[in-house]
Design an enzyme around this catalytic site. Structure first.
Site, PDB file in Angstrom:
ATOM      1  N   TRP A 109       0.842  -1.213   0.000  1.00 56.60           N
ATOM      2  CA  TRP A 109       0.000   0.000   0.000  1.00 56.60           C
ATOM      3  C   TRP A 109       0.870   1.253   0.000  1.00 56.60           C
ATOM      4  O   TRP A 109       1.859   1.335   0.725  1.00 56.60           O
ATOM      5  CB  TRP A 109      -0.857  -0.021   1.259  1.00 56.60           C
ATOM      6  CG  TRP A 109      -1.801   1.141   1.452  1.00 56.60           C
ATOM      7  CD1 TRP A 109      -3.111   1.189   1.089  1.00 56.60           C
ATOM      8  CD2 TRP A 109      -1.531   2.394   2.104  1.00 56.60           C
ATOM      9  NE1 TRP A 109      -3.667   2.399   1.463  1.00 56.60           N
ATOM     10  CE2 TRP A 109      -2.724   3.162   2.085  1.00 56.60           C
ATOM     11  CE3 TRP A 109      -0.393   2.952   2.689  1.00 56.60           C
ATOM     12  CZ2 TRP A 109      -2.809   4.436   2.643  1.00 56.60           C
ATOM     13  CZ3 TRP A 109      -0.490   4.225   3.239  1.00 56.60           C
ATOM     14  CH2 TRP A 109      -1.687   4.957   3.208  1.00 56.60           C
ATOM     15  N   LYS A 115      -1.168  -0.950  -4.123  1.00 53.43           N
ATOM     16  CA  LYS A 115      -2.470  -0.316  -3.860  1.00 53.43           C
ATOM     17  C   LYS A 115      -2.184   1.161  -3.610  1.00 53.43           C
ATOM     18  O   LYS A 115      -1.513   1.514  -2.645  1.00 53.43           O
ATOM     19  CB  LYS A 115      -3.144  -0.955  -2.649  1.00 53.43           C
ATOM     20  CG  LYS A 115      -4.494  -0.314  -2.326  1.00 53.43           C
ATOM     21  CD  LYS A 115      -5.176  -1.073  -1.198  1.00 53.43           C
ATOM     22  CE  LYS A 115      -6.407  -0.351  -0.695  1.00 53.43           C
ATOM     23  NZ  LYS A 115      -6.930  -0.960   0.525  1.00 53.43           N
ATOM     24  N   TRP A 116      -2.650   2.021  -4.510  1.00 54.37           N
ATOM     25  CA  TRP A 116      -2.314   3.461  -4.505  1.00 54.37           C
ATOM     26  C   TRP A 116      -3.526   4.226  -3.971  1.00 54.37           C
ATOM     27  O   TRP A 116      -4.531   4.375  -4.644  1.00 54.37           O
ATOM     28  CB  TRP A 116      -1.995   3.880  -5.936  1.00 54.37           C
ATOM     29  CG  TRP A 116      -1.585   5.294  -6.151  1.00 54.37           C
ATOM     30  CD1 TRP A 116      -2.365   6.411  -6.024  1.00 54.37           C
ATOM     31  CD2 TRP A 116      -0.306   5.770  -6.587  1.00 54.37           C
ATOM     32  NE1 TRP A 116      -1.654   7.535  -6.341  1.00 54.37           N
ATOM     33  CE2 TRP A 116      -0.388   7.178  -6.701  1.00 54.37           C
ATOM     34  CE3 TRP A 116       0.899   5.138  -6.907  1.00 54.37           C
ATOM     35  CZ2 TRP A 116       0.690   7.959  -7.120  1.00 54.37           C
ATOM     36  CZ3 TRP A 116       1.968   5.924  -7.326  1.00 54.37           C
ATOM     37  CH2 TRP A 116       1.856   7.317  -7.418  1.00 54.37           C
ATOM     38  N   ASP A 117      -3.390   4.716  -2.748  1.00 57.65           N
ATOM     39  CA  ASP A 117      -4.533   5.322  -2.054  1.00 57.65           C
ATOM     40  C   ASP A 117      -4.484   6.848  -2.132  1.00 57.65           C
ATOM     41  O   ASP A 117      -3.446   7.455  -2.470  1.00 57.65           O
ATOM     42  CB  ASP A 117      -4.488   4.859  -0.582  1.00 57.65           C
ATOM     43  CG  ASP A 117      -5.855   4.754   0.051  1.00 57.65           C
ATOM     44  OD1 ASP A 117      -6.801   5.369  -0.473  1.00 57.65           O
ATOM     45  OD2 ASP A 117      -5.973   4.069   1.090  1.00 57.65           O
ATOM     46  N   ASP A 154     -14.879   1.473   0.981  1.00 57.34           N
ATOM     47  CA  ASP A 154     -14.479   0.972   2.300  1.00 57.34           C
ATOM     48  C   ASP A 154     -15.642   0.264   2.978  1.00 57.34           C
ATOM     49  O   ASP A 154     -15.471  -0.357   4.027  1.00 57.34           O
ATOM     50  CB  ASP A 154     -14.009   2.130   3.184  1.00 57.34           C
ATOM     51  CG  ASP A 154     -12.561   2.480   2.903  1.00 57.34           C
ATOM     52  OD1 ASP A 154     -11.908   1.743   2.136  1.00 57.34           O
ATOM     53  OD2 ASP A 154     -12.075   3.492   3.446  1.00 57.34           O
TER      54      ASP A 154
HETATM   55  C1  DGJ Z   1      -8.559   3.762   2.766  1.00 62.55           C
HETATM   56  C2  DGJ Z   1      -8.710   2.511   1.959  1.00 62.55           C
HETATM   57  O1  DGJ Z   1      -9.904   2.538   1.253  1.00 62.55           O
HETATM   58  C3  DGJ Z   1      -8.612   1.303   2.879  1.00 62.55           C
HETATM   59  O2  DGJ Z   1      -8.843   0.129   2.143  1.00 62.55           O
HETATM   60  C4  DGJ Z   1      -7.252   1.302   3.512  1.00 62.55           C
HETATM   61  O3  DGJ Z   1      -6.267   1.103   2.534  1.00 62.55           O
HETATM   62  C5  DGJ Z   1      -7.034   2.602   4.261  1.00 62.55           C
HETATM   63  N1  DGJ Z   1      -7.274   3.742   3.435  1.00 62.55           N
HETATM   64  C6  DGJ Z   1      -5.623   2.663   4.810  1.00 62.55           C
HETATM   65  O4  DGJ Z   1      -5.333   3.871   5.363  1.00 62.55           O
END
Ligand code: DGJ
Length: 724
Positions: free
Chosen positions: A408, A472-474, A541
């Site tokens: 992540w 996984k790029w948040d 989420d």
């Molecule tokens: C928001 C994401 O949607 C979650 O799946 C998770 O990665 C959190 N951020 C982590 O801070």
């Protein structure tokens, strides 16, 4: 040839498999829109006349009052040039607006297409053809190039434009959309995807358009949880299967706007592009600006047909070719298992169990470089106490266990408590005072190249040598009070997006052949801009399966199921509502499948169940990657949801029926399937019953028969064509 030009009457005819888009170089060299709809033969195009009707508004000719920009369809329509509808571009040159009427200058037609530098675009395919039309004002100081990139096999036309300052003074642009389409009449409903954080795109909003302006937009600096760049116009009686539908979308992840306006004549204009609120871009002599790409499609097969056109185009031409049709890894993600308490031991324990559950990849989510969300973003330093082997060592251990490794990141952000922010407090987007804090973080000023490079270098250095298969790029907050110490205020939001795309491109290139999944606090940036870089996107989420049914079904109107990332989870964490394992699996198998739970809490029996779900998913995955989706019952009925995925060759189908809140006696209900071949015989793989596609699609299947099992589990069955 999908782009035809008739020299005699100066008409352009863009033909896709099922649609025609026609415009012409009109009197006075305007670019007049004539028709968009079901495909018509080229021979008849000449009968589509110009719409030169009497107008009381401004007109070009002194002799005839019938050439008025206000009543004609226009391919581009500047403000203050005689067209009093909502303009598609607003600009002034040297502070004046007196040279805005645009004239056709030239055009070119060629095979293939040019990429758009710095922005996402539909990729070239074997059949792609491009039409470029150059327009400029009378003095030739402001030049536009309109691009029509044609994907005939999927009924999609991609459009964007550039504006160039050919004069010596400065050109200021206040509005610059990607596309303008005019329709005569307004008998349409507008369809958009509405939502909110934890309920993204769950509501498919549909309402008749009225005189005035309907605007679907975002001012969050993202495409947002609340609205989405997708927009459709459909006939009032169009449904999932029939009726004319025009679908539009934008390959952009920042502030966007889709405007539908109906004027005094009852005519409709659709514009999509960057939202103009606060937008002001200056071009010095010789400079140019390119808009994001918009895509549009036509279908007379209802909203279902429109979705399938978009799904095909996105899979074939927007998602990277090496990932689009390849099986996706079944992941176990550490977030809901451990949140910020994650450690190397816990990840290795997850990996150990994952092998028994048919899982391919372990994803280390947030928490590896910080113990909580108040620090660490921007620095990207692994917490050595929690991860003694570092990311490199951990990735090697995971690989040695025969699994892949994912990680992540949230590269566009910085915490106040970080070296980066302490060293350079001007590294964030802000005005003269500190912006609102959100999730304890600020947005980095990616309009600055030095910040983009610094973050890319820091992350590359930290991950040097690690065996990473997936990122996984948040992106966990919206932009507020976004200003920059270096960029002009009216340019900040768009420059920020350009910087984000640049950072994505640099890290993708440095990390090699890595599958990206983007995310934004769940589904806050679920858009075509992101799908250009990441074949799948974390959808929400909210992982409660009952809520996910609405979210995923809504998302499917614009995006293919393989792009919709779905996990089997504890199920109750967002809602407290219990759900059965089978129900959770059936919901999560809608899109690209994975798990998000603490596997150590589950015994041998549960793991065996997970393994069989993983195997089942793999068996059916091809339908997600390559098949067609037919929606049967919308969850917005609040009772059921049903859909069927059918292979392109019609040999295999997977039907899912989910009960949400059914009351009363439903045993007599029948449901007609869709998308099968009427003449083929299909075996119901659960009951063994063999029936013709025609019977399954016209008589339907009896829902009562499905309920030999528990109603709360839902029902999922494959139909396989029987070879004669
Ligand atoms: C928001 C994401 O949607 C979650 O799946 C998770 O990665 C959190 N951020 C982590 O801070």
């Amino acid at each position: 040839m999908s782009i035809l030009f008739n020299e005699n009457n100066q008409q352009f005819h863009i033909q896709t498999k099922n649609s025609s888009y026609i415009f012409c170089v009109s009197d006075f060299q305007a670019l007049e829109h004539l028709y968009y709809g079901k495909r018509i033969p080229q021979d008849d195009v000449k009968y589509i006349g110009n719409r030169q009707i009497y107008s009381h508004l401004g007109y070009e000719s002194r002799d005839k009052r019938d050439f008025s920009a206000s009543v004609l369809g226009m391919e581009i329509s500047p403000f203050n040039a005689g067209d009093i509808r909502v303009p598609s571009v607003v600009y002034n040159y040297d502070g004046k607006v007196d040279c805005n009427r645009l004239r056709y200058r030239s055009h070119t037609i060629y095979e293939g297409r040019q990429p758009i530098d710095g922005l996402p675009y539909s990729r070239v395919s074997a059949e792609t053809e491009t039409l470029e039309v150059v327009m400029s004002d009378d003095e030739n100081t402001v030049e536009f190039t309109l691009y029509y990139v044609v994907y005939a096999d999927v009924d999609v036309i991609a459009r964007h434009q550039t504006i160039k300052n050919k004069g010596t003074m400065s050109l200021s642009i206040q509005k610059f959309t990607s596309m303008c389409v005019d329709f005569y009449g307004s008998d349409f409903d507008a369809v958009t995807l509405e939502g909110i954080y934890l309920y993204e795109k769950a509501h498919v909003s549909r309402a008749p358009i009225k005189r005035g302006i309907f605007k679907n937009n975002s001012l969050t600096g993202t495409s947002s949880h609340n609205h989405n760049p997708f927009l459709a116009l459909c006939e009032h009686n169009a449904d999932e299967d029939k009726g004319e539908v025009y679908g539009f979308n934008l390959l952009y992840s920042g502030n966007f706007s889709g405007e539908v306006s109906v004027n005094q004549l009852g005519d409709t204009r659709v514009l999509t592009g960057i939202d103009d609120t606060g937008f002001c871009w200056t071009l010095k002599s010789g400079e140019e600006l390119t808009s994001p790409e918009a895509i549009m499609t036509y279908s007379d097969q209802g909203l279902g047909g429109m979705s399938r056109n978009f799904h095909d185009h996105i899979r074939q031409n927007i998602i990277e070719k090496e990932f689009a049709f390849a099986p996706r890894p079944i992941v176990i993600n550490s977030w809901e298992a451990s949140y910020f308490t994650v450690s190397e031991d816990k990840v290795l324990a997850l990996a150990e169990t994952a092998k028994d559950c048919g899982i391919d990849m372990v994803v280390l989510d947030d928490g590896w470089f910080r113990p909580h969300d108040k620090m660490g973003l921007g620095d990207w330093r692994t917490i050595k106490d929690k991860f003694p082997s570092g990311i490199k060592g951990l990735s090697e251990k995971i690989h040695a266990m025969g699994l892949k490794f994912g990680l992540w990141l949230e590269p566009e952000m910085v915490n106040e408590d970080s070296e980066l922010y302490r060293e350079d407090p001007k590294c964030i987007l802000s005005t003269s005072r500190l912006p609102l804090i959100s999730r304890s973080q600020y947005v980095l000023d990616l309009t600055r190249d030095d910040i983009v490079e610094r973050i890319a270098d820091r992350i590359s250095e930290e991950l040097e040598g690690a065996q990473i298969d997936y990122i996984k790029w948040d992106f966990n907050r919206y932009l507020t009070e976004a200003g920059s110490y270096t960029a002009a205020q009216g340019e900040v939001y768009h420059r920020q997006m350009l910087g984000a795309y640049k950072l994505l491109s640099i890290l993708k290139q440095r990390l090699g052949n890595v599958l990206f999944e983007t995310c934004s606090g769940g589904g806050g940036r679920f858009d075509l801009g992101m799908l250009f870089y990441s074949p799948q996107i974390w959808t929400s989420d909210n992982t409660d399966p009952y809520a996910r049914v609405y979210i995923q079904y809504g998302t499917s109107y614009a995006y293919p199921v393989s792009a919709i990332s779905c996990h089997f989870t504890e199920g109750e964490c967002t809602s407290g509502r219990p759900s059965s394992y089978d129900f959770r699996y059936r919901v999560a198998a809608f899109g690209s499948y994975g798990y998000e739970l603490d596997l150590s809490k589950y015994g041998a029996e549960d793991r065996a169940a997970f393994k069989s779900y993983s195997e089942q998913y793999r068996k059916d995955e091809d339908l997600n990657l390559n098949g067609d989706l037919y929606r049967l019952i919308s969850p917005e009925s609040d009772k059921f949801c049903a859909y069927i995925k059918v292979s392109k060759d019609k040999k295999k189908a997977l039907f899912t029926f989910l009960e949400l809140n059914a009351t009363g006696f439903i045993e007599c209900m029948t449901l007609r399937l869709k998308g099968l071949a009427p003449e083929k015989l299909y075996r119901n793989e659960e009951t063994g019953e063999i029936l013709y596609g025609a019977t399954l699609m016209n008589v339907g299947i009896r829902i009562g028969d499905l309920y030999r099992k528990k109603r709360e589990d839902g029902y999922m069955v494959a139909f396989t064509a029987v070879e004669e």
